[in-house]
Design a protein around this motif. Sequence first.
Motif, PDB file in Angstrom:
ATOM      1  N   ARG A 444       0.928  -1.243  -0.014  1.00 26.56           N
ATOM      2  CA  ARG A 444       0.117   0.023   0.088  1.00 26.56           C
ATOM      3  C   ARG A 444       0.859   1.136  -0.082  1.00 26.56           C
ATOM      4  O   ARG A 444       0.464   2.021  -0.625  1.00 26.56           O
ATOM      5  CB  ARG A 444      -0.888   0.010   1.109  1.00 26.56           C
ATOM      6  CG  ARG A 444      -1.866  -1.141   1.310  1.00 26.56           C
ATOM      7  CD  ARG A 444      -2.766  -0.894   2.631  1.00 26.56           C
ATOM      8  NE  ARG A 444      -3.829  -0.196   2.211  1.00 26.56           N
ATOM      9  CZ  ARG A 444      -4.862   0.181   3.080  1.00 26.56           C
ATOM     10  NH1 ARG A 444      -4.862  -0.234   4.281  1.00 26.56           N
ATOM     11  NH2 ARG A 444      -5.829   0.982   2.783  1.00 26.56           N
ATOM     12  N   ASP A 445       1.918   1.165   0.721  1.00 25.08           N
ATOM     13  CA  ASP A 445       2.897   2.439   0.720  1.00 25.08           C
ATOM     14  C   ASP A 445       3.495   2.667  -0.656  1.00 25.08           C
ATOM     15  O   ASP A 445       4.105   3.770  -0.706  1.00 25.08           O
ATOM     16  CB  ASP A 445       4.180   2.098   1.635  1.00 25.08           C
ATOM     17  CG  ASP A 445       3.679   2.129   3.261  1.00 25.08           C
ATOM     18  OD1 ASP A 445       2.396   2.739   3.297  1.00 25.08           O
ATOM     19  OD2 ASP A 445       4.311   1.900   4.209  1.00 25.08           O
ATOM     20  N   HIS A 446       3.450   1.780  -1.675  1.00 25.82           N
ATOM     21  CA  HIS A 446       4.017   2.024  -2.933  1.00 25.82           C
ATOM     22  C   HIS A 446       3.396   1.444  -3.904  1.00 25.82           C
ATOM     23  O   HIS A 446       3.634   0.306  -4.327  1.00 25.82           O
ATOM     24  CB  HIS A 446       5.684   1.400  -2.684  1.00 25.82           C
ATOM     25  CG  HIS A 446       6.325   1.948  -4.104  1.00 25.82           C
ATOM     26  ND1 HIS A 446       6.801   3.089  -4.187  1.00 25.82           N
ATOM     27  CD2 HIS A 446       6.635   0.947  -5.009  1.00 25.82           C
ATOM     28  CE1 HIS A 446       7.584   2.867  -5.534  1.00 25.82           C
ATOM     29  NE2 HIS A 446       7.524   1.564  -5.937  1.00 25.82           N
ATOM     30  N   ASP A 447       2.445   2.199  -4.539  1.00 27.47           N
ATOM     31  CA  ASP A 447       1.499   1.606  -5.576  1.00 27.47           C
ATOM     32  C   ASP A 447       2.102   2.157  -6.958  1.00 27.47           C
ATOM     33  O   ASP A 447       3.065   2.825  -7.005  1.00 27.47           O
ATOM     34  CB  ASP A 447       0.144   1.800  -5.268  1.00 27.47           C
ATOM     35  CG  ASP A 447      -0.246   3.413  -5.593  1.00 27.47           C
ATOM     36  OD1 ASP A 447       0.623   3.960  -5.864  1.00 27.47           O
ATOM     37  OD2 ASP A 447      -1.596   3.625  -5.446  1.00 27.47           O
ATOM     38  N   VAL A 448       1.470   1.571  -8.027  1.00 28.01           N
ATOM     39  CA  VAL A 448       1.883   1.859  -9.293  1.00 28.01           C
ATOM     40  C   VAL A 448       1.758   3.437  -9.774  1.00 28.01           C
ATOM     41  O   VAL A 448       2.835   3.799 -10.432  1.00 28.01           O
ATOM     42  CB  VAL A 448       1.065   0.902 -10.117  1.00 28.01           C
ATOM     43  CG1 VAL A 448      -0.211   1.663 -10.629  1.00 28.01           C
ATOM     44  CG2 VAL A 448       1.855   1.063 -11.698  1.00 28.01           C
ATOM     45  N   GLU A 449       1.145   4.191  -8.974  1.00 29.46           N
ATOM     46  CA  GLU A 449       1.114   5.414  -9.216  1.00 29.46           C
ATOM     47  C   GLU A 449       2.445   6.147  -8.641  1.00 29.46           C
ATOM     48  O   GLU A 449       3.246   7.010  -9.226  1.00 29.46           O
ATOM     49  CB  GLU A 449      -0.260   6.258  -8.747  1.00 29.46           C
ATOM     50  CG  GLU A 449      -0.561   7.301  -9.845  1.00 29.46           C
ATOM     51  CD  GLU A 449      -1.882   7.956  -9.250  1.00 29.46           C
ATOM     52  OE1 GLU A 449      -2.808   7.302  -9.379  1.00 29.46           O
ATOM     53  OE2 GLU A 449      -1.700   9.182  -9.501  1.00 29.46           O
ATOM     54  N   ASP A 450       2.702   5.580  -7.634  1.00 30.62           N
ATOM     55  CA  ASP A 450       4.091   6.083  -6.831  1.00 30.62           C
ATOM     56  C   ASP A 450       5.168   5.810  -8.068  1.00 30.62           C
ATOM     57  O   ASP A 450       6.094   6.593  -7.855  1.00 30.62           O
ATOM     58  CB  ASP A 450       4.171   5.411  -5.579  1.00 30.62           C
ATOM     59  CG  ASP A 450       3.079   5.899  -4.354  1.00 30.62           C
ATOM     60  OD1 ASP A 450       3.060   7.205  -4.451  1.00 30.62           O
ATOM     61  OD2 ASP A 450       2.937   4.978  -3.615  1.00 30.62           O
ATOM     62  N   TRP A 451       5.146   4.523  -8.338  1.00 28.34           N
ATOM     63  CA  TRP A 451       6.120   4.189  -9.379  1.00 28.34           C
ATOM     64  C   TRP A 451       6.321   5.157 -10.515  1.00 28.34           C
ATOM     65  O   TRP A 451       7.347   5.647 -10.624  1.00 28.34           O
ATOM     66  CB  TRP A 451       5.795   2.686  -9.847  1.00 28.34           C
ATOM     67  CG  TRP A 451       6.801   2.216 -10.943  1.00 28.34           C
ATOM     68  CD1 TRP A 451       7.903   1.846 -10.783  1.00 28.34           C
ATOM     69  CD2 TRP A 451       6.449   2.148 -12.421  1.00 28.34           C
ATOM     70  NE1 TRP A 451       8.444   1.521 -12.138  1.00 28.34           N
ATOM     71  CE2 TRP A 451       7.385   1.855 -12.983  1.00 28.34           C
ATOM     72  CE3 TRP A 451       5.251   2.477 -13.168  1.00 28.34           C
ATOM     73  CZ2 TRP A 451       7.339   1.671 -14.356  1.00 28.34           C
ATOM     74  CZ3 TRP A 451       5.082   2.243 -14.375  1.00 28.34           C
ATOM     75  CH2 TRP A 451       6.282   1.703 -15.033  1.00 28.34           C
ATOM     76  N   SER A 452       5.289   5.435 -10.987  1.00 30.02           N
ATOM     77  CA  SER A 452       5.244   6.233 -12.364  1.00 30.02           C
ATOM     78  C   SER A 452       5.800   7.775 -11.859  1.00 30.02           C
ATOM     79  O   SER A 452       6.464   8.249 -12.395  1.00 30.02           O
ATOM     80  CB  SER A 452       3.966   6.271 -13.183  1.00 30.02           C
ATOM     81  OG  SER A 452       3.045   6.781 -12.309  1.00 30.02           O
ATOM     82  N   GLN A 453       5.208   8.184 -10.830  1.00 29.31           N
ATOM     83  CA  GLN A 453       5.636   9.323 -10.444  1.00 29.31           C
ATOM     84  C   GLN A 453       7.087   9.562 -10.129  1.00 29.31           C
ATOM     85  O   GLN A 453       7.640  10.435 -10.175  1.00 29.31           O
ATOM     86  CB  GLN A 453       4.731   9.743  -9.067  1.00 29.31           C
ATOM     87  CG  GLN A 453       3.328  10.318  -9.283  1.00 29.31           C
ATOM     88  CD  GLN A 453       3.038  11.077 -10.575  1.00 29.31           C
ATOM     89  OE1 GLN A 453       3.975  11.879 -10.535  1.00 29.31           O
ATOM     90  NE2 GLN A 453       2.041  10.895 -11.343  1.00 29.31           N
ATOM     91  N   ASP A 454       7.602   8.520  -9.284  1.00 26.76           N
ATOM     92  CA  ASP A 454       9.043   8.423  -9.052  1.00 26.76           C
ATOM     93  C   ASP A 454       9.733   8.469 -10.115  1.00 26.76           C
ATOM     94  O   ASP A 454      10.799   9.385 -10.479  1.00 26.76           O
ATOM     95  CB  ASP A 454       9.303   7.217  -8.208  1.00 26.76           C
ATOM     96  CG  ASP A 454       8.937   7.123  -6.778  1.00 26.76           C
ATOM     97  OD1 ASP A 454       8.299   8.471  -6.328  1.00 26.76           O
ATOM     98  OD2 ASP A 454       8.732   6.367  -6.112  1.00 26.76           O
ATOM     99  N   PHE A 455       9.548   7.602 -11.162  1.00 23.39           N
ATOM    100  CA  PHE A 455      10.283   7.803 -12.611  1.00 23.39           C
ATOM    101  C   PHE A 455      10.065   9.126 -13.173  1.00 23.39           C
ATOM    102  O   PHE A 455      11.426   9.652 -13.694  1.00 23.39           O
ATOM    103  CB  PHE A 455       9.742   6.379 -13.700  1.00 23.39           C
ATOM    104  CG  PHE A 455      10.530   6.403 -14.663  1.00 23.39           C
ATOM    105  CD1 PHE A 455      11.492   5.430 -14.555  1.00 23.39           C
ATOM    106  CD2 PHE A 455      10.408   6.988 -15.790  1.00 23.39           C
ATOM    107  CE1 PHE A 455      12.574   5.343 -15.692  1.00 23.39           C
ATOM    108  CE2 PHE A 455      11.426   6.800 -16.956  1.00 23.39           C
ATOM    109  CZ  PHE A 455      12.401   5.782 -16.769  1.00 23.39           C
TER     110      PHE A 455
END
Length: 469
Positions: A444-455
Motif C-alpha cells: 500500500r505504501d508504494h503503488d503503481v502511481e508512486d512508481w510512475s511518479q518517481d520515474f
Amino acid sequence: MSGASFVVVANRLPVDRDADGGWRRSPGGLVSALAPVMRKAEGAWVGWPGQPDLELDPFEIDGTDLIPVTLSAEDVELYYEGFSNDTIWPLYHDVIAAPSYRRLWWDAYVRVNRRFTEAAAEAAGEGATVWVQDYQLQLVPAMLRELRPDLVIGYFHHIPFPAYGLYSQLPWRRQVLEGLLGADVIGFQRKADASNFAQAVRRLFRYETKASGIRVPDTDGGTRLALAKAFPISIDVAGYEETAASDDVRARAKEIREGLGSPKKVLLGVDRLDYTKGILHRLRAFEELLAEGRLSVEEVTLVQVASPSRERVDTYMQLRDEIELTVGRIDGDHDTVGHTAIRYLHQAFPREEMAALYLAADVMLVTALRDGMNLVAKEYVASRLDNRGVLVLSEFAGAHDELGSAVTVNPHDIEGVKDAIMRAVEMKPGEQGRRMRALRKKVRDHDVEDWSQDFLSALAVARDRAQAK
Ligand code: GDG
C-alpha cells in the motif's frame, strides 16, 4: 512543431480488440498508472496493435492518441518471437532456457526498433518527454536521441538485467548497451539489475559511473549524465482492494472452494505459462508431499492457472507438454473420485475471477526461478483484506526485495520448497496476520502511481539539468 508533450513507446498498444471489432482499453497496471499523466499532458502512445499485417490509422481512446506501428507476420516471427522472446528473454533470465543467437533476428530487431523510433519522433512535440518500455525496444532510446536531441528520454526495463558473465554472451552486447544509454533515465526493477547494467557499461565502454550516474559521450562532443537506477514497479492497490471487497467476488471465492470439494486448504499458483516461473519445481514439491503422505488430496488442493503465452515459440510448446504430463501424472496417481490434487487451468480469466481465486487461496505459491518483479505476489497481498493467507515467495523474484515478510524459498531447493509449503499450510492465524499486515503495508505504501511518479520526477530532474547546460 506541434505534437504530444508526453509519449509512451511500448511493444503493445494499451488496447485489445473486442468481439465486434472495436477497441477496448486493456486492463494492465501500466495503462491505469499512466492514464492521469496521459490526460494531463495530451499524451500519445506508440505501439503494435497485436495482430500481424494490420494497417491502422491513429485513433483516440480516453484522451490518449494511439499510434499503431504495423508489424508484418515476418516481423512478429523474427523481432518479437525470435529476438525478443527467444534471445533476450532467456538470456536476461539467467539462461534458464538456452538463448538462440540468430543474425536474421537481430537485423529484424534493429529494423523494427527503428520503425518504433520514427513513429515516436513524429508524434513528439518540441522538448517532449518520451518514455520507452521494456526489452523489445532497447535500441529506441539512442535512435531517438539521434533523430531528436531535443527530447527527454526515459526507459524502463521490466525484466531482470543479468550479470556481466551472462550478458557478455550476446553477440550484439555493445549495440544494446549503446541503445539503452541513449536514455536520460534507465529504470530497473531491483538495485541488483541497475548495478549489473552499470558493470556491463564499465566493462565494455570504460565509462565513469558514480552512484547511479553514468557519464556518456554526448552528441555535441561533450558528456552528459545518464541515470541507471531501481524503480520497483507496483500495482493499482486501491483497484484490487475494491474488487476484493465486492460482494460478487467474495461470493465467487466461496463458490470456488465449494467447487473444489471444500478442502481445508487451497494452494494457488498464477503464472503465464513460462519457464521463468518455476511451475515444474512447484509441482515436483507438491507431488512429493502427496507421495510421502505429508499432504492428502482430501485436505489440500493446488489450483494452478497457467495462462497461455508465446505459444508459437518452441521452448514454450515443450514446457507446456512437460507441465501437462506432470499434472496428469500427479492427478492420476493421487486424485479420488471426489477430490483432485491439482486443478490445472490453461486459460486466461477476467480480473474479477483472478481476485476471487486470490481470496479463495490460503497459500499463494510464487516460485519463480528469475522474475523482474512478479505482480501476482503483490496482487495476492493487496487482495487479502482479511489479513489472512500466506505468500510463499521466491528470493529470485524482484518482489522479494520489498516483501521480506513472506515465507521465502529458493525454488531450486525442492526440500526447502516442501518445508515452506508445509509451514504455510500449518501456519496459525496469528502469524498469518502479523506477516500479511506487514506485507500489505509495504504494497500500500508504494503503488503503481508512486512508481510512475518517481520515474517521471527523475526524468523531470534530467530535463532541468539538460536545459541548464
Ligand atoms: C513482466 C515481468 C514484472 C496472469 N494471468 C492472467 C492475468 N494475469 C496477470 C496477473 C499480473 C500479470 O498478468 C502478470 O504479471 P507478472 O509480474 O506476474 O509477470 P509477467 O507477465 O512475466 O510480467 C515481471 C512485470 O512485467 C511488470 O513489470 O513484474 O517480472 O516478467 O497482473 O494478474 N490477468 C488476467 N487473467 C489471467 O488469466 N486478467
